[in-house]
Design a protein around this motif. Structure first.
Motif, PDB file in Angstrom:
ATOM      1  N   HIS A 276       0.836  -1.203   0.000  1.00 30.36           N
ATOM      2  CA  HIS A 276       0.000   0.000   0.000  1.00 30.36           C
ATOM      3  C   HIS A 276       0.871   1.253   0.000  1.00 30.36           C
ATOM      4  O   HIS A 276       0.873   2.037   0.938  1.00 30.36           O
ATOM      5  CB  HIS A 276      -0.922   0.004   1.219  1.00 30.36           C
ATOM      6  CG  HIS A 276      -1.730  -1.242   1.339  1.00 30.36           C
ATOM      7  ND1 HIS A 276      -2.241  -1.680   2.527  1.00 30.36           N
ATOM      8  CD2 HIS A 276      -2.094  -2.155   0.421  1.00 30.36           C
ATOM      9  CE1 HIS A 276      -2.890  -2.805   2.336  1.00 30.36           C
ATOM     10  NE2 HIS A 276      -2.816  -3.110   1.065  1.00 30.36           N
TER      11      HIS A 276
ATOM     12  N   LEU B  50       5.977   1.163  10.117  1.00 35.32           N
ATOM     13  CA  LEU B  50       4.973   0.905   9.088  1.00 35.32           C
ATOM     14  C   LEU B  50       4.894   2.110   8.163  1.00 35.32           C
ATOM     15  O   LEU B  50       5.154   3.241   8.587  1.00 35.32           O
ATOM     16  CB  LEU B  50       3.592   0.678   9.723  1.00 35.32           C
ATOM     17  CG  LEU B  50       3.421  -0.529  10.643  1.00 35.32           C
ATOM     18  CD1 LEU B  50       2.001  -0.547  11.189  1.00 35.32           C
ATOM     19  CD2 LEU B  50       3.730  -1.824   9.928  1.00 35.32           C
TER      20      LEU B  50
ATOM     21  N   ASP C  30      -0.296   2.123   5.721  1.00 35.76           N
ATOM     22  CA  ASP C  30      -0.628   1.079   6.690  1.00 35.76           C
ATOM     23  C   ASP C  30      -1.092   1.685   8.009  1.00 35.76           C
ATOM     24  O   ASP C  30      -2.046   1.207   8.632  1.00 35.76           O
ATOM     25  CB  ASP C  30       0.588   0.177   6.940  1.00 35.76           C
ATOM     26  CG  ASP C  30       0.931  -0.675   5.727  1.00 35.76           C
ATOM     27  OD1 ASP C  30       0.028  -0.940   4.927  1.00 35.76           O
ATOM     28  OD2 ASP C  30       2.103  -1.069   5.584  1.00 35.76           O
TER      29      ASP C  30
ATOM     30  N   TYR D  22      -0.534  -8.728  10.941  1.00 36.45           N
ATOM     31  CA  TYR D  22      -0.444  -8.100   9.625  1.00 36.45           C
ATOM     32  C   TYR D  22       0.951  -8.299   9.030  1.00 36.45           C
ATOM     33  O   TYR D  22       1.100  -8.618   7.845  1.00 36.45           O
ATOM     34  CB  TYR D  22      -0.764  -6.615   9.750  1.00 36.45           C
ATOM     35  CG  TYR D  22      -0.626  -5.842   8.460  1.00 36.45           C
ATOM     36  CD1 TYR D  22      -1.610  -5.921   7.475  1.00 36.45           C
ATOM     37  CD2 TYR D  22       0.478  -5.029   8.239  1.00 36.45           C
ATOM     38  CE1 TYR D  22      -1.488  -5.221   6.295  1.00 36.45           C
ATOM     39  CE2 TYR D  22       0.608  -4.312   7.056  1.00 36.45           C
ATOM     40  CZ  TYR D  22      -0.376  -4.417   6.088  1.00 36.45           C
ATOM     41  OH  TYR D  22      -0.250  -3.715   4.918  1.00 36.45           O
TER      42      TYR D  22
END
Length: 302
Positions: free
Chosen positions: A12, A64, A68, A98
């Motif tokens: 992402h 992250l 995220d 995750y």
């Protein structure tokens, strides 16, 4: 999500999110754009909402990426608004799970988030998140006032209007309630002393039995009962048991026969959702209690 969509999923990154947003602005439906770019709809809906503010965040570079973290923030806020606020431990566990699914993005020294990361995460989003002591809500219905009930209905209506699906409330077929019934295999009910002549004598269960059979039911407001799911206390379900269960029913297994998030997700994906598609009832509103097995991240994404 089908296997083809999973294969198309990419990290992402901001670039991918921007391409997805550009596609939506050019007329592609949100669901289609998210599927093609491998971006969860919750991420894109948050980016398109009034709550998203693109601004630099204080502190060192996060472990992250920004997309995220924004997805995590959106989930935290949504869970809290729906009455299921998440704890520090649940947030950290969600991040750990995750990263197990996306090891290429794991930049934590020990492979999982630390308490220091959690503090920095809250600091980066201090304008949106804060640590609060929740108001305790008793299970005793006598303590629920009329104003509490009216407030709850108002909040539910507000969420549905934001999602532009408030028309669901006008169709009782699309208002669903799900809950489990437990059948104890060894209830161990002992005799008690009660008033002579008493016809009904009850005893409040002081704790769960070691093993039981759980049946997950879903009913709609117009009285329709959807195929259930049975959770059995097996390591491996015997073939004769499998053959005895109707084909449209779900069958799951856990060590003690209690529902867990894996079984609940299986029920949603393979039992309830196909029935709703077949009856052309989507979207629906699905009411369940706040048990952790009912509110995993994976279920919201599906």
């Amino acid at each position: 999500m089908d296997n083809a969509a999973k294969k198309r999923r990419v990290p992402h990154s901001e670039e991918v999110i921007k391409r997805c947003l550009d596609a939506i602005s050019n007329g592609t439906p949100i669901k289609t754009a998210c599927r093609l770019h491998g971006i969860p709809r919750s991420t894109i809906k948050f980016r398109l909402s009034k709550h998203y503010k693109h601004q630099p965040r204080p502190g060192p570079a996060p472990a992250l990426n920004q997309a995220d973290e924004l997805e995590l923030v959106a989930w935290i806020k949504k869970m809290a608004r729906k009455g299921y606020p998440v704890t520090k431990y649940r947030i950290m566990n969600r991040v750990t799970l995750y990263l197990e699914e996306h090891p290429e993005r794991n930049r934590f020294q020990k492979g999982k988030p630390s308490y220091q990361w959690f503090r920095r995460f809250l600091n980066r989003y201090r304008s949106e998140l804060s640590v609060r002591k929740p108001e305790s809500v008793t299970k005793a219905s006598a303590n629920v006032t009329e104003s509490d009930i009216r407030k709850w209905f108002k909040e539910v209506l507000g969420i549905l209007r934001e999602e532009k699906v408030a028309d669901i409330l006008s169709d009782p077929r699309r208002i669903l309630n799900g809950d489990e019934a437990c059948f104890y295999l060894d209830p161990m009910i002992n005799k008690v002393i009660a008033r002579k002549g008493e016809r009904n004598v009850y005893k409040v269960d002081q704790g769960p039995a070691k093993k039981n059979i759980t049946v997950m039911f879903t009913c709609s407001a117009d009285g329709v009962v959807f195929p259930p799911m049975i959770v059995l206390p097996y390591k491996k379900i015997p073939m004769e048991v499998t053959k005895s269960v109707p084909a449209e029913w779900g069958l799951g297994k856990t060590d003690n026969g209690w529902m867990n998030k894996e079984c609940f997700l299986k029920y949603i994906k393979h039992i309830l959702h196909p029935q709703l598609v077949k009856a052309n009832l989507l979207p629906v509103i699905y009411f369940v209690d706040g048990h952790s097995s009912h509110t995993p991240w994976e279920t919201a994404e599906e």
